[in-house]
Design a protein around this motif. Structure first.
Motif, PDB file in Angstrom:
ATOM      1  N   LYS A 168      16.453  26.820 -16.701  1.00 51.50           N
ATOM      2  CA  LYS A 168      16.203  27.646 -17.884  1.00 51.50           C
ATOM      3  C   LYS A 168      14.746  27.489 -18.346  1.00 51.50           C
ATOM      4  O   LYS A 168      14.062  28.474 -18.649  1.00 51.50           O
ATOM      5  CB  LYS A 168      17.167  27.208 -18.997  1.00 51.50           C
ATOM      6  N   ALA A 169      14.264  26.249 -18.366  1.00 55.73           N
ATOM      7  CA  ALA A 169      12.889  25.992 -18.806  1.00 55.73           C
ATOM      8  C   ALA A 169      11.884  26.596 -17.823  1.00 55.73           C
ATOM      9  O   ALA A 169      10.905  27.240 -18.234  1.00 55.73           O
ATOM     10  CB  ALA A 169      12.651  24.492 -18.941  1.00 55.73           C
ATOM     11  N   ALA A 170      12.142  26.397 -16.528  1.00 58.31           N
ATOM     12  CA  ALA A 170      11.217  26.944 -15.529  1.00 58.31           C
ATOM     13  C   ALA A 170      11.204  28.472 -15.607  1.00 58.31           C
ATOM     14  O   ALA A 170      10.134  29.101 -15.568  1.00 58.31           O
ATOM     15  CB  ALA A 170      11.605  26.469 -14.133  1.00 58.31           C
ATOM     16  N   ALA A 171      12.384  29.071 -15.746  1.00 56.02           N
ATOM     17  CA  ALA A 171      12.458  30.533 -15.830  1.00 56.02           C
ATOM     18  C   ALA A 171      11.720  31.036 -17.072  1.00 56.02           C
ATOM     19  O   ALA A 171      10.990  32.034 -17.015  1.00 56.02           O
ATOM     20  CB  ALA A 171      13.924  30.976 -15.866  1.00 56.02           C
ATOM     21  N   HIS A 172      11.892  30.336 -18.169  1.00 51.18           N
ATOM     22  CA  HIS A 172      11.193  30.707 -19.404  1.00 51.18           C
ATOM     23  C   HIS A 172       9.675  30.662 -19.187  1.00 51.18           C
ATOM     24  O   HIS A 172       8.939  31.581 -19.568  1.00 51.18           O
ATOM     25  CB  HIS A 172      11.604  29.752 -20.526  1.00 51.18           C
ATOM     26  N   ASP A 173       9.191  29.586 -18.548  1.00 49.04           N
ATOM     27  CA  ASP A 173       7.746  29.433 -18.350  1.00 49.04           C
ATOM     28  C   ASP A 173       7.196  30.444 -17.342  1.00 49.04           C
ATOM     29  O   ASP A 173       6.063  30.911 -17.473  1.00 49.04           O
ATOM     30  CB  ASP A 173       7.428  27.998 -17.936  1.00 49.04           C
ATOM     31  N   ILE A 174       8.016  30.783 -16.332  1.00 48.82           N
ATOM     32  CA  ILE A 174       7.597  31.829 -15.383  1.00 48.82           C
ATOM     33  C   ILE A 174       7.429  33.155 -16.135  1.00 48.82           C
ATOM     34  O   ILE A 174       6.454  33.883 -15.954  1.00 48.82           O
ATOM     35  CB  ILE A 174       8.617  31.961 -14.226  1.00 48.82           C
ATOM     36  N   ALA A 175       8.395  33.439 -17.007  1.00 48.76           N
ATOM     37  CA  ALA A 175       8.313  34.678 -17.802  1.00 48.76           C
ATOM     38  C   ALA A 175       7.068  34.676 -18.682  1.00 48.76           C
ATOM     39  O   ALA A 175       6.395  35.708 -18.838  1.00 48.76           O
ATOM     40  CB  ALA A 175       9.576  34.827 -18.654  1.00 48.76           C
ATOM     41  N   MET A 176       6.744  33.523 -19.268  1.00 49.39           N
ATOM     42  CA  MET A 176       5.538  33.403 -20.108  1.00 49.39           C
ATOM     43  C   MET A 176       4.275  33.643 -19.285  1.00 49.39           C
ATOM     44  O   MET A 176       3.359  34.336 -19.710  1.00 49.39           O
ATOM     45  CB  MET A 176       5.460  31.994 -20.734  1.00 49.39           C
ATOM     46  N   CYS A 177       4.237  33.025 -18.089  1.00 48.15           N
ATOM     47  CA  CYS A 177       3.081  33.211 -17.191  1.00 48.15           C
ATOM     48  C   CYS A 177       2.907  34.683 -16.853  1.00 48.15           C
ATOM     49  O   CYS A 177       1.786  35.203 -16.824  1.00 48.15           O
ATOM     50  CB  CYS A 177       3.323  32.508 -15.855  1.00 48.15           C
ATOM     51  N   ALA A 178       4.038  35.331 -16.564  1.00 47.58           N
ATOM     52  CA  ALA A 178       3.982  36.749 -16.202  1.00 47.58           C
ATOM     53  C   ALA A 178       3.453  37.562 -17.378  1.00 47.58           C
ATOM     54  O   ALA A 178       2.561  38.412 -17.212  1.00 47.58           O
ATOM     55  CB  ALA A 178       5.370  37.238 -15.780  1.00 47.58           C
ATOM     56  N   ALA A 179       3.957  37.271 -18.567  1.00 42.31           N
ATOM     57  CA  ALA A 179       3.521  38.027 -19.757  1.00 42.31           C
ATOM     58  C   ALA A 179       2.032  37.812 -20.004  1.00 42.31           C
ATOM     59  O   ALA A 179       1.290  38.759 -20.298  1.00 42.31           O
ATOM     60  CB  ALA A 179       4.338  37.579 -20.969  1.00 42.31           C
ATOM     61  N   GLU A 180       1.586  36.578 -19.850  1.00 40.47           N
ATOM     62  CA  GLU A 180       0.176  36.254 -20.071  1.00 40.47           C
ATOM     63  C   GLU A 180      -0.712  36.974 -19.044  1.00 40.47           C
ATOM     64  O   GLU A 180      -1.736  37.557 -19.389  1.00 40.47           O
ATOM     65  CB  GLU A 180      -0.002  34.737 -19.945  1.00 40.47           C
ATOM     66  N   ALA A 181      -0.291  36.928 -17.772  1.00 42.82           N
ATOM     67  CA  ALA A 181      -1.091  37.560 -16.715  1.00 42.82           C
ATOM     68  C   ALA A 181      -1.152  39.070 -16.907  1.00 42.82           C
ATOM     69  O   ALA A 181      -2.217  39.689 -16.757  1.00 42.82           O
ATOM     70  CB  ALA A 181      -0.494  37.231 -15.349  1.00 42.82           C
ATOM     71  N   VAL A 182      -0.014  39.662 -17.258  1.00 42.80           N
ATOM     72  CA  VAL A 182       0.022  41.117 -17.425  1.00 42.80           C
ATOM     73  C   VAL A 182      -0.840  41.527 -18.630  1.00 42.80           C
ATOM     74  O   VAL A 182      -1.583  42.505 -18.573  1.00 42.80           O
ATOM     75  CB  VAL A 182       1.479  41.624 -17.549  1.00 42.80           C
TER      76      VAL A 182
END
Ligand code: 6PG
Length: 249
Positions: free
Chosen positions: A27-41
């Motif tokens: 759950k934590a890793a998925a959350h952080d992946i989503a954050m990375c994606a949002a930041e990059a986009v």
């Protein structure tokens, strides 16, 4: 991790996050992946991510779609390493991620970049290097690379004692003698891994405890040599894998 974080500098220590359960880790890793994606986009209009094989896709990817990600259309997905087997083979890292993630999320097919495993390893690596340079850059600054670690400390298809650990020129290289089957593979090299903006390691189980401790010691195994020159490394580990790390808790 906050999406507002500035990129870490090369002297930033790796972050270690220890979880009591695989569900919490995923759950934590998925959350952080989503954050990375949002930041990059938000910053660059797209999210470039390289993924590995092993237990990582099975552990983390099922938690991704549930995370309410709305950036799928901007994802560009690559492989940190791949086994030279047909793309439908049970050992294919592409097939694994296709089944667990890609079949269920709206990433445009033309933004999915598997290694061409119909070619022999050397040609497949040469071709993939061109793909990576064209799509991600030279050096390739992936927004995120997702890696596992074997009990011997290997990551991607970079194995302890292998001459590829000294590779300085290529970003993608063939492997002909992987001790973990199958022997023929294609892998990102340390120069590619260390050009990333972020690297997340997902490591679980007691078999990894010695290597994980060694990652933070004086003679790190290949996984411990992943220290992006202008990026951040986060280790998502369970208690069993973390058992021998002295300073993290
Ligand atoms: C591969 C991998 C490899 C993997 C580690 C850890 O294709 O074999 O990319 O580097 O990530 O071996 O695998 P486990 O998590 O299954 O131990």
């Amino acid at each position: 991790m906050s999406p507002q974080n500035n990129l870490a500098q090369n002297d930033t220590p790796a972050q270690v996050r220890i979880f009591d359960s695989h569900t919490a880790l995923a759950k934590a890793a998925a959350h952080d992946i989503a954050m990375c994606a949002a930041e990059a986009v938000a910053a660059r209009g797209r999210f470039t991510v390289a993924v590995s094989g092993g237990s990582l896709p099975k552990l983390v990817f099922p938690a991704l779609p549930a995370g309410g990600i709305d950036t799928w259309a901007a994802w560009r997905i690559f492989w940190a390493d791949e086994r030279i087997v047909p793309p439908t083979h049970p050992d294919s890292n592409f097939a694994l991620t296709q089944k667990i993630l890609l079949d269920h999320v709206p990433i445009p097919p033309e933004q999915i970049f598997p290694v061409d495993t119909t070619l022999p390893a050397a040609q497949a690596a040469d071709k993939y290097q061109i793909v990576i340079e064209t799509e991600v850059g030279r050096p390739p600054r992936f927004d995120l690379i997702l890696l596992g670690m074997g009990p011997d400390g290997h990551t991607g298809s970079l194995f302890p004692g292998h001459s590829l650990l000294s590779e300085a020129a290529r970003f993608v290289a063939p492997v002909f003698d992987s001790p973990k089957p199958p022997p023929e593979r294609v892998t990102l090299t340390l120069p590619a891994l260390n050009a990333a903006r972020r690297v997340f390691f997902i490591v679980t189980g007691p078999a990894k405890a010695d290597s994980l401790a060694a990652v933070f010691g004086k003679k790190p195994p290949p996984a411990g040599r992943v220290r992006p020159v202008a990026g951040q490394v986060v280790w998502y580990v369970d208690r069993a894998a973390a058992a021998k790390i002295s300073s993290a808790g």
